[in-house]
Design a protein around this motif. Sequence first.
Motif, PDB file in Angstrom:
ATOM      1  N   PRO A   1       0.803  -1.234   0.000  1.00  0.00           N
ATOM      2  CA  PRO A   1       0.000   0.000   0.000  1.00  0.00           C
ATOM      3  C   PRO A   1       0.835   1.283   0.000  1.00  0.00           C
ATOM      4  N   LEU A   2       1.917   1.318   0.781  1.00  0.00           N
ATOM      5  CA  LEU A   2       2.742   2.526   0.808  1.00  0.00           C
ATOM      6  C   LEU A   2       3.428   2.777  -0.535  1.00  0.00           C
ATOM      7  N   ILE A   3       3.946   1.704  -1.136  1.00  0.00           N
ATOM      8  CA  ILE A   3       4.619   1.838  -2.431  1.00  0.00           C
ATOM      9  C   ILE A   3       3.638   2.342  -3.487  1.00  0.00           C
ATOM     10  N   LEU A   4       2.452   1.754  -3.537  1.00  0.00           N
ATOM     11  CA  LEU A   4       1.455   2.158  -4.526  1.00  0.00           C
ATOM     12  C   LEU A   4       0.991   3.595  -4.290  1.00  0.00           C
ATOM     13  N   THR A   5       0.684   3.918  -3.032  1.00  0.00           N
ATOM     14  CA  THR A   5       0.139   5.239  -2.719  1.00  0.00           C
ATOM     15  C   THR A   5       1.184   6.329  -2.914  1.00  0.00           C
ATOM     16  N   TYR A   6       2.442   6.028  -2.621  1.00  0.00           N
ATOM     17  CA  TYR A   6       3.525   7.003  -2.769  1.00  0.00           C
ATOM     18  C   TYR A   6       3.546   7.605  -4.173  1.00  0.00           C
ATOM     19  N   GLY A   7       3.422   6.742  -5.184  1.00  0.00           N
ATOM     20  CA  GLY A   7       3.441   7.249  -6.552  1.00  0.00           C
ATOM     21  C   GLY A   7       2.150   7.945  -6.934  1.00  0.00           C
ATOM     22  N   VAL A   8       1.007   7.377  -6.523  1.00  0.00           N
ATOM     23  CA  VAL A   8      -0.286   7.908  -6.952  1.00  0.00           C
ATOM     24  C   VAL A   8      -0.532   9.309  -6.397  1.00  0.00           C
ATOM     25  N   VAL A   9      -0.181   9.562  -5.127  1.00  0.00           N
ATOM     26  CA  VAL A   9      -0.506  10.870  -4.528  1.00  0.00           C
ATOM     27  C   VAL A   9       0.315  11.997  -5.142  1.00  0.00           C
ATOM     28  N   GLN A  10       1.392  11.680  -5.829  1.00  0.00           N
ATOM     29  CA  GLN A  10       2.206  12.728  -6.443  1.00  0.00           C
ATOM     30  C   GLN A  10       1.738  13.093  -7.847  1.00  0.00           C
ATOM     31  N   ILE A  11       0.666  12.431  -8.285  1.00  0.00           N
ATOM     32  CA  ILE A  11       0.100  12.737  -9.595  1.00  0.00           C
ATOM     33  C   ILE A  11      -0.841  13.930  -9.464  1.00  0.00           C
ATOM     34  N   ASP A  12      -0.715  14.884 -10.344  1.00  0.00           N
ATOM     35  CA  ASP A  12      -1.645  16.008 -10.388  1.00  0.00           C
ATOM     36  C   ASP A  12      -2.940  15.502 -11.014  1.00  0.00           C
ATOM     37  N   VAL A  13      -3.913  15.175 -10.171  1.00  0.00           N
ATOM     38  CA  VAL A  13      -5.129  14.530 -10.669  1.00  0.00           C
ATOM     39  C   VAL A  13      -5.930  15.453 -11.576  1.00  0.00           C
ATOM     40  N   HIS A  14      -5.727  16.774 -11.479  1.00  0.00           N
ATOM     41  CA  HIS A  14      -6.443  17.709 -12.356  1.00  0.00           C
ATOM     42  C   HIS A  14      -5.918  17.638 -13.791  1.00  0.00           C
ATOM     43  N   HIS A  15      -4.639  17.337 -13.922  1.00  0.00           N
ATOM     44  CA  HIS A  15      -4.031  17.298 -15.259  1.00  0.00           C
ATOM     45  C   HIS A  15      -3.210  16.016 -15.422  1.00  0.00           C
ATOM     46  N   ALA A  16      -3.761  14.895 -14.956  1.00  0.00           N
ATOM     47  CA  ALA A  16      -2.973  13.660 -14.861  1.00  0.00           C
ATOM     48  C   ALA A  16      -2.387  13.228 -16.191  1.00  0.00           C
ATOM     49  N   LEU A  17      -3.174  13.290 -17.246  1.00  0.00           N
ATOM     50  CA  LEU A  17      -2.703  12.763 -18.523  1.00  0.00           C
ATOM     51  C   LEU A  17      -2.640  13.840 -19.604  1.00  0.00           C
ATOM     52  N   GLN A  18      -2.617  15.116 -19.195  1.00  0.00           N
ATOM     53  CA  GLN A  18      -2.597  16.176 -20.190  1.00  0.00           C
ATOM     54  C   GLN A  18      -1.244  16.307 -20.880  1.00  0.00           C
ATOM     55  N   GLY A  19      -0.233  15.630 -20.331  1.00  0.00           N
ATOM     56  CA  GLY A  19       1.067  15.668 -20.983  1.00  0.00           C
ATOM     57  C   GLY A  19       1.130  14.827 -22.242  1.00  0.00           C
ATOM     58  N   PHE A  20       0.062  14.061 -22.524  1.00  0.00           N
ATOM     59  CA  PHE A  20       0.060  13.183 -23.683  1.00  0.00           C
ATOM     60  C   PHE A  20      -1.146  13.477 -24.564  1.00  0.00           C
ATOM     61  N   ASP A  21      -0.956  13.352 -25.867  1.00  0.00           N
ATOM     62  CA  ASP A  21      -2.121  13.407 -26.751  1.00  0.00           C
ATOM     63  C   ASP A  21      -2.746  12.012 -26.830  1.00  0.00           C
ATOM     64  N   ALA A  22      -3.842  11.892 -27.562  1.00  0.00           N
ATOM     65  CA  ALA A  22      -4.591  10.630 -27.610  1.00  0.00           C
ATOM     66  C   ALA A  22      -3.735   9.497 -28.187  1.00  0.00           C
ATOM     67  N   LEU A  23      -2.923   9.802 -29.202  1.00  0.00           N
ATOM     68  CA  LEU A  23      -2.085   8.770 -29.815  1.00  0.00           C
ATOM     69  C   LEU A  23      -1.049   8.253 -28.828  1.00  0.00           C
ATOM     70  N   GLN A  24      -0.403   9.163 -28.100  1.00  0.00           N
ATOM     71  CA  GLN A  24       0.618   8.748 -27.141  1.00  0.00           C
ATOM     72  C   GLN A  24       0.013   7.920 -26.010  1.00  0.00           C
ATOM     73  N   LEU A  25      -1.149   8.351 -25.505  1.00  0.00           N
ATOM     74  CA  LEU A  25      -1.788   7.609 -24.427  1.00  0.00           C
ATOM     75  C   LEU A  25      -2.210   6.222 -24.886  1.00  0.00           C
ATOM     76  N   ALA A  26      -2.795   6.137 -26.073  1.00  0.00           N
ATOM     77  CA  ALA A  26      -3.201   4.833 -26.606  1.00  0.00           C
ATOM     78  C   ALA A  26      -1.988   3.932 -26.783  1.00  0.00           C
ATOM     79  N   ALA A  27      -0.872   4.513 -27.245  1.00  0.00           N
ATOM     80  CA  ALA A  27       0.343   3.720 -27.440  1.00  0.00           C
ATOM     81  C   ALA A  27       0.878   3.204 -26.110  1.00  0.00           C
ATOM     82  N   LEU A  28       0.866   4.053 -25.069  1.00  0.00           N
ATOM     83  CA  LEU A  28       1.380   3.644 -23.762  1.00  0.00           C
ATOM     84  C   LEU A  28       0.516   2.560 -23.121  1.00  0.00           C
TER      85      LEU A  28
END
Length: 385
Positions: A261-288
């Motif tokens: 739980p600590l390992i999983l939560t450590y990474g998740v809480v540092q994500i900006d949930v308002h703009h979580a995936l805005q760094g990628f366009d649709a093609l990049q996200l689909a590819a990942l």
Amino acid sequence: MTVLLFWALALLLFALACALGKRVGLIPIVSQLLLATLALPLLMLLWIEPHWQLDGAMLVAPSWFKTLYGCSFALLLGHILADVAELRIDREALKLAVPSFLVPFSCGLACALWLLDQGGLTALALGLVFAITAIPVLYLYLRAIDYPPAASRRLLQAAILIDLACWLLLGLGQGSLQPGSLAWPLLAAALPLPLHFAGLRAPRVYGALFLVLLFVAEHYRLNALVFGIGYLACLAWLKVPVRMPLPEAWSRRLQQGMAVPLILTYGVVQIDVHHALQGFDALQLAALLALPIASKLLGNWLGLCWAAPSFPGASKWRESLLLNIRGLSEIVFLNLLLQQGLIGPALYFALMLMSLVATLMPAMAGLHRIPLNTVPTPRRPHAEL
């Protein structure tokens, strides 16, 4: 006080998720991944940030949490590397492992270089994320479906070969950038040699020292991978078996109840949930989301075609799905990359989603259920996670 309350709440939620998952036959790591990927970001967005006025940086800032996280990281990485150290090379497993590693690794490199415009160590790390397989979770799936022992052994040995290549290449890649930073990890890795020649023969003492030094390496940002692999290589050369200091049942409870739980939560809480995936366009996200799974399945299939069938009537599709499981090994790997700045939070979250889908795919094919009255009790080298 609110930070402490948040982490207590997170541990309680993970315990509840595991209990509910068990009732429907899900293994713990699947329940934990579902909670971490889907529920925790919503909790941060809808309650923690607006009402408690806490963000990810504040949640991971206290010194007591950094100590707790370091202990959890050392415990999980130590057990994963100990699993890898128990490798017994089998020719058919090697035939299976080579394409299963090379195809997704090459795809990950190409994705980093041409799709994400990333090079150097980040490109190497992304290729390794594409290739890795979760040994403990694979073990549990095989036990849950009563897979034939010889076939299970071959799949696990292939997974160990793949993970060994991933951890070793990342450690060497990190060390190549700063050769001077390897001095202390390599010196610490050689510590079993003078202790053994001084007469120390207790495997559990070496195991305890291994975890303590992993914690020190993580705390001081030294190369924990180079240290861990070198330390276990010394033990193998001295023919000292790897034995962790805690009994298996206690270690399992600590990993499932606190470390994971600590390992999983450590990474998740540092994500900006308002703009979580805005760094990628649709093609990049689909590819990942799609390319790691597709390339891994292709590599698994090629390896299964090259190797002899594990038993008459063995399904290449089923074994390809099983070797595509990600789970805990990949999460620890991603946390290491995030902690060292090799990937950003958005890429971390996208790869978390991919890991969740890959780990759930055998469940979608009906391979996820554990007999509710006979939950398997794994033996070393594969801890129940």
